[in-house]
Design an enzyme around this catalytic site. Sequence first.
Site, mmCIF file in Angstrom:
data_model
loop_
_atom_site.group_PDB
_atom_site.id
_atom_site.type_symbol
_atom_site.label_atom_id
_atom_site.label_comp_id
_atom_site.label_asym_id
_atom_site.label_seq_id
_atom_site.Cartn_x
_atom_site.Cartn_y
_atom_site.Cartn_z
ATOM 1 N N CYS A 64 34.443 35.865 39.474
ATOM 2 C CA CYS A 64 35.648 35.898 38.634
ATOM 3 C C CYS A 64 36.538 34.698 38.898
ATOM 4 O O CYS A 64 36.958 34.436 40.025
ATOM 5 C CB CYS A 64 36.371 37.212 38.891
ATOM 6 S SG CYS A 64 38.147 37.165 38.649
ATOM 7 N N GLY A 65 36.803 33.931 37.839
ATOM 8 C CA GLY A 65 37.577 32.692 37.952
ATOM 9 C C GLY A 65 38.994 32.911 38.477
ATOM 10 O O GLY A 65 39.490 32.139 39.294
ATOM 11 N N HIS A 66 39.649 34.002 38.008
ATOM 12 C CA HIS A 66 41.009 34.276 38.483
ATOM 13 C C HIS A 66 41.015 34.561 39.987
ATOM 14 O O HIS A 66 41.971 34.251 40.674
ATOM 15 C CB HIS A 66 41.608 35.465 37.726
ATOM 16 C CG HIS A 66 41.806 35.182 36.276
ATOM 17 N ND1 HIS A 66 42.686 34.224 35.826
ATOM 18 C CD2 HIS A 66 41.237 35.717 35.167
ATOM 19 C CE1 HIS A 66 42.650 34.179 34.514
ATOM 20 N NE2 HIS A 66 41.774 35.073 34.081
ATOM 21 N N CYS A 67 39.927 35.190 40.471
ATOM 22 C CA CYS A 67 39.828 35.483 41.908
ATOM 23 C C CYS A 67 39.682 34.184 42.685
ATOM 24 O O CYS A 67 40.274 34.014 43.748
ATOM 25 C CB CYS A 67 38.630 36.392 42.192
ATOM 26 S SG CYS A 67 38.622 37.926 41.242
#
Length: 507
Positions: A64-67
């Site tokens: 996950c990019g936001h993570c």
Amino acid sequence: MAVSRVWIHFAVVVLLVSSCFSPAVAEESVSEEPSSVLTLDAANFSETIAKHPFIVVEFYAPWCGHCKRLAPEYEKAAAILSKHDPPVVLAKVDCNEEINKELASKYEVKGFPTLKILRNEGKNIQDYKGPRDADGIVEHLKKQVGPASAEIKSSEDASNLISEKKVFIVGVFPEYSGEQFKNFITVAEKLRSDYDFGHTSDAKFLPRGDLTINQPTVRLFKPFDELLVDTQDFNVDALENFIEASSVPSVTIFNKDPSNHLYVTKFFNSPHAKAMLFLNFSNGNFDSFKSKFQDVAEHYKGKGIIFLVGDLDASQGAFQYFGLKAEQAPLIIIQNNDGVKYLKVNLEPDHIATWLKEYKDGSLTPFTKSEPIPEVNDEPVKIVVANSLKDVVFNSGKNVLLEFYAPWCGHCKKLAPILDEVAVSFENDANVIIAKMDGTTNDIPSEFEVRGYPTVYFSSATNKIMQYDGDRTAEAIINFIQKNRDTDKETLDKEIPVQSDSGKDEL
Ligand SMILES: *[C@@H]1O[C@H](CO)[C@@H](O)[C@H](O)[C@H]1NC(C)=O
Ligand SMILES: *[C@@H]1O[C@H](CO)[C@@H](O)[C@H](O)[C@H]1NC(C)=O
């Protein structure tokens, strides 16, 4: 039902809430350095949270990019907070690991990253709603680890705590004991991630106030409407309801100011009908629109409809969602809880009250998002739009295969030549239509459930509707149509003698 899903989706789109909802492309994880963030898994989760009175847990997924964006900030915050007194511990759980899936579901993780604050051996669980940069995380958590309600001992304390931009709730008590004080603290603990709380024994420290509060009182300061409001009802539920109700503005402002986003989220999550006025806040007539809209909002307060005014500058997402154009502003759109919409474009301030009354009287015609009906439609696969769907699919007396697609969808592009082939093969069959509709620019009628693209439906000549789930090959689709189409009247007349129920079951 479906409507709330749509609203939450819309809110997600307009607010760009940063969460991943489904896997993108998996990637290798990067090398590990000594970390201040504890790594937890299902095997050592309980014992770890039992050891730390205040611990923050990030549920994440490696893809996950936001993570990934959060990771360095979270790490930095953990290093700073490891020296804080009382201790603040930051931890993470990789939800991609099979053994942790149960943990994720226990903590109701719906998107990544999800952060929870756990206290008291995990008996007290709170959503982390603070910022996602290192300094912001540190500030927010320092506040969360302290007392839920800060004591106000001077006017200076009060002016440090009570800002003109945020809701602040103060309990005034002659002494800090007894049932009423206890209830106030209980509510403060429960709602502390959404609001700031304080308490004082002397009302004269408080801003904007009279000095005459002489019995235990809860005073809510807010940056809108009547600016402050009091209650003396100390029942826990009543207090909570008072805070939730008083902290929603009668008109929610939707612009790029992040301090409004809490209210915008509340607005979109509300089960009530929603009236939204969109206009250019920089235009000269803004004030007269705003005041007329405010009057109407006060008039309908508590009557099942809530109000929002949005700046064109922040509303591209909403305009796209509703299929509107900036030139149509100022405009009002109402969406009720069944998803039915009403639209008034090129609005004048004086139209607002009359139009709302017509809405309440039920005399408005609903509005459907639709592309224009195409003038030329001579490709083998016919174009259907929301405004032509009824005629083509339900009233034509024909067998229609209808694909809902999105312009950006790769699987739809792959399906396109196959549908062409199917359409060509039925070109000389007047009773079969192959059609497609862009589901992003047209409202999809409630007869169809479209959760992803492409979604293919078949409606027989007598409107038996079924979804096509078979192989995406021309042969399979043609066979499906042949099997499920209603037999033509002439053929029926010839074949009818045998009373048969052979192989015509619904799917
Ligand atoms: C929990 O177990 C995992 C996997 O064995 C390990 O990597 C991690 O360091 C452990 N965490 C704690 C706090 O003991
Ligand atoms: C809003 O109005 C201002 C002033 O007339 C103008 O400069 C701006 O471009 C407008 N914004 C939009 C989104 O139309």
